[in-house]
Design a protein around this motif. Sequence first.
Motif, short mmCIF file in Angstrom:
data_model
loop_
_atom_site.label_atom_id
_atom_site.label_comp_id
_atom_site.label_asym_id
_atom_site.label_seq_id
_atom_site.Cartn_x
_atom_site.Cartn_y
_atom_site.Cartn_z
N THR A 318 0.83 -1.21 0.00
CA THR A 318 0.00 0.00 0.00
C THR A 318 0.86 1.26 0.00
N GLY A 319 1.95 1.23 0.75
CA GLY A 319 2.83 2.41 0.82
C GLY A 319 3.49 2.70 -0.51
N ILE A 320 3.81 1.63 -1.25
CA ILE A 320 4.41 1.80 -2.59
C ILE A 320 3.37 2.40 -3.53
N LEU A 321 2.14 1.91 -3.41
CA LEU A 321 1.07 2.43 -4.27
C LEU A 321 0.83 3.92 -3.99
N ASP A 322 0.81 4.29 -2.70
CA ASP A 322 0.63 5.71 -2.34
C ASP A 322 1.80 6.54 -2.89
N MET A 323 3.01 5.96 -2.84
CA MET A 323 4.18 6.66 -3.37
C MET A 323 4.04 6.82 -4.88
N ALA A 324 3.59 5.76 -5.56
CA ALA A 324 3.45 5.80 -7.02
C ALA A 324 2.45 6.88 -7.44
N SER A 325 1.28 6.90 -6.79
CA SER A 325 0.28 7.90 -7.22
C SER A 325 0.72 9.30 -6.79
N SER A 326 1.48 9.41 -5.68
CA SER A 326 1.97 10.72 -5.25
C SER A 326 3.03 11.26 -6.22
N ILE A 327 3.82 10.35 -6.79
CA ILE A 327 4.81 10.78 -7.80
C ILE A 327 4.07 11.38 -8.99
N ARG A 328 3.04 10.69 -9.47
CA ARG A 328 2.30 11.20 -10.63
C ARG A 328 1.60 12.52 -10.29
N ALA A 329 1.08 12.63 -9.06
CA ALA A 329 0.32 13.83 -8.67
C ALA A 329 1.25 14.97 -8.21
N GLY A 330 2.52 14.65 -8.00
CA GLY A 330 3.47 15.68 -7.54
C GLY A 330 3.22 16.12 -6.11
N VAL A 331 2.70 15.20 -5.28
CA VAL A 331 2.47 15.53 -3.87
C VAL A 331 3.30 14.59 -3.00
N ALA A 332 3.38 14.90 -1.70
CA ALA A 332 4.20 14.08 -0.79
C ALA A 332 3.54 12.72 -0.58
N HIS A 333 4.37 11.66 -0.51
CA HIS A 333 3.84 10.34 -0.14
C HIS A 333 3.85 10.23 1.38
N ARG A 334 3.08 9.28 1.89
CA ARG A 334 2.82 9.27 3.34
C ARG A 334 3.86 8.50 4.15
N ALA A 335 4.14 7.26 3.78
CA ALA A 335 5.12 6.46 4.55
C ALA A 335 6.51 6.88 4.04
N SER A 336 6.98 8.00 4.53
CA SER A 336 8.13 8.68 3.92
C SER A 336 9.46 8.22 4.52
N GLY A 337 10.53 8.57 3.82
CA GLY A 337 11.88 8.35 4.34
C GLY A 337 12.09 9.14 5.62
N GLU A 338 11.48 10.32 5.70
CA GLU A 338 11.65 11.15 6.92
C GLU A 338 11.00 10.45 8.12
N LEU A 339 9.85 9.83 7.91
CA LEU A 339 9.22 9.08 9.00
C LEU A 339 10.09 7.86 9.35
N GLY A 340 10.60 7.18 8.31
CA GLY A 340 11.50 6.04 8.54
C GLY A 340 12.74 6.47 9.31
N TYR A 341 13.24 7.68 9.01
CA TYR A 341 14.44 8.17 9.70
C TYR A 341 14.11 8.50 11.16
N HIS A 342 12.95 9.09 11.40
CA HIS A 342 12.57 9.40 12.79
C HIS A 342 12.45 8.10 13.61
N VAL A 343 11.88 7.08 12.99
CA VAL A 343 11.76 5.78 13.67
C VAL A 343 13.17 5.21 13.93
#
Length: 383
Positions: A318-343
């Motif tokens: 699901t996170g990859i799908l959100d990233m894929a559609s966010s790339i096309r839409a030019g918006v931020a994806h949700r399960a981000s590297g920044e969240l991964g870095y904070h974790v």
Amino acid sequence: MTGDRVGLAIVGAGAISDEYLENLTRFPDVSVHVVADALPDRARSQAKKHGVPGWGTIDDALAHPDVEIVANLTIPAAHAEVSAAILRAGRHVWTEKPLAVDLASGAELLELATRRGLRLGCAPDTILGPGLQAAQRAIASGLIGEPLSAITLMQDPGPESWHPNPEFLYAKGGGPLWDRGPYYLAMLTLLLGPLRSVTAVARSASAQRTIGDGSRAGTAFPVEVPTHVGVMTEFATGALAQSVYSFDSALPRNGFVEISGTEGTLAVPDPNQFTGDLLLFPARRWTVDDLIAIGGVEPARSEWTVLPTPPSTAKRGTGILDMASSIRAGVAHRASGELGYHVLDALTAIDHAATSRSCVEVQSTVESPEALPDGWDPYDTAL
Ligand SMILES: NC(=O)c1ccc[n+]([C@@H]2O[C@H](COP(=O)([O-])OP(=O)(O)OC[C@H]3O[C@@H](n4cnc5c(N)ncnc54)[C@H](O)[C@@H]3O)[C@@H](O)[C@H]2O)c1
């Protein structure tokens, strides 16, 4: 790109690749072109099993002209190196958790992705499942008032009874904290905001474990990380949490999450699952007789209000799908590297707190990702 679909490759054709491939080969907005692994036979058999046309090495995946996002499903110790290779080849990365096994490597990945104008996404994407999305909306709507504290509990005897290659789960980047902690820490960040500081205690009950399943059953291997970790957390909002992560318990009790606020307590679904009902215990005025009548350690579950959550239409991917559609839409994806870095920062701080017997600041911060639109369905096409 096939039509407007986003082209994908998978690197790492091990145990978890089945779940990713089952979903990613069915979502209408993405196409999986290649499965790759350091062991080519594994890549070929997973590609054939899931009807993926290409297989081979990571170089084969990166050479494919239609691959835009590469999912890194290798073991934690290989995450940083494999993700960096993908970014250097000009492709977006989705990585399984943890982002890396040390903070410096995680920071380098963030910097590399930013410098190259590429996306970096990081598991867990359970935070995008209907269960935790419902929890996010419920808390944001004020259902429990101001969130004050959380209790989380994850304990079981460990994964070596079922995982055929469990060594990495007891090596650096593994153990109950690093293997399961990302689900709880990402969920807590989603619901309570970024962490500010942690204190912790940790130990290992035994120096080695034995593989319980598969062709190497009976083989002993070393335990290199703590297998029971207790954590006290302070969030930037001032909210507090207490958490247990353990592979040293005979009694499996996973996914226990309760968040208490000024107006009630919310039991949240297992953050390692994509759905599950919410349970609400609203604040009320207790009499002494009420409390005596409870009789046990807590009010019966029948006294809680069940807030049903829709079943999950999709799981990992699901996170990859959100990233894929966010790339096309030019918006931020949700399960981000920044969240991964904070974790990752929180995991590192917890380790440091346990070894130094001190309170350790979590240096990074991150904004909680925006909730998905109500009724979002990965099988609807957004492209
Ligand atoms: N197994 C699960 O239930 C599960 C659940 C959620 C998340 N995860 C995460 O998924 C990741 C993979 O776990 P798994 O259980 O599938 O592990 P696994 O050991 O079954 O599979 C890992 C695969 O990666 C390949 N690999 C390792 N290093 C590589 C490299 N440098 N280049 C190319 N291929 C390489 C291995 O050959 C292997 O096929 C881990 O980060 C784990 O935390 C696993």
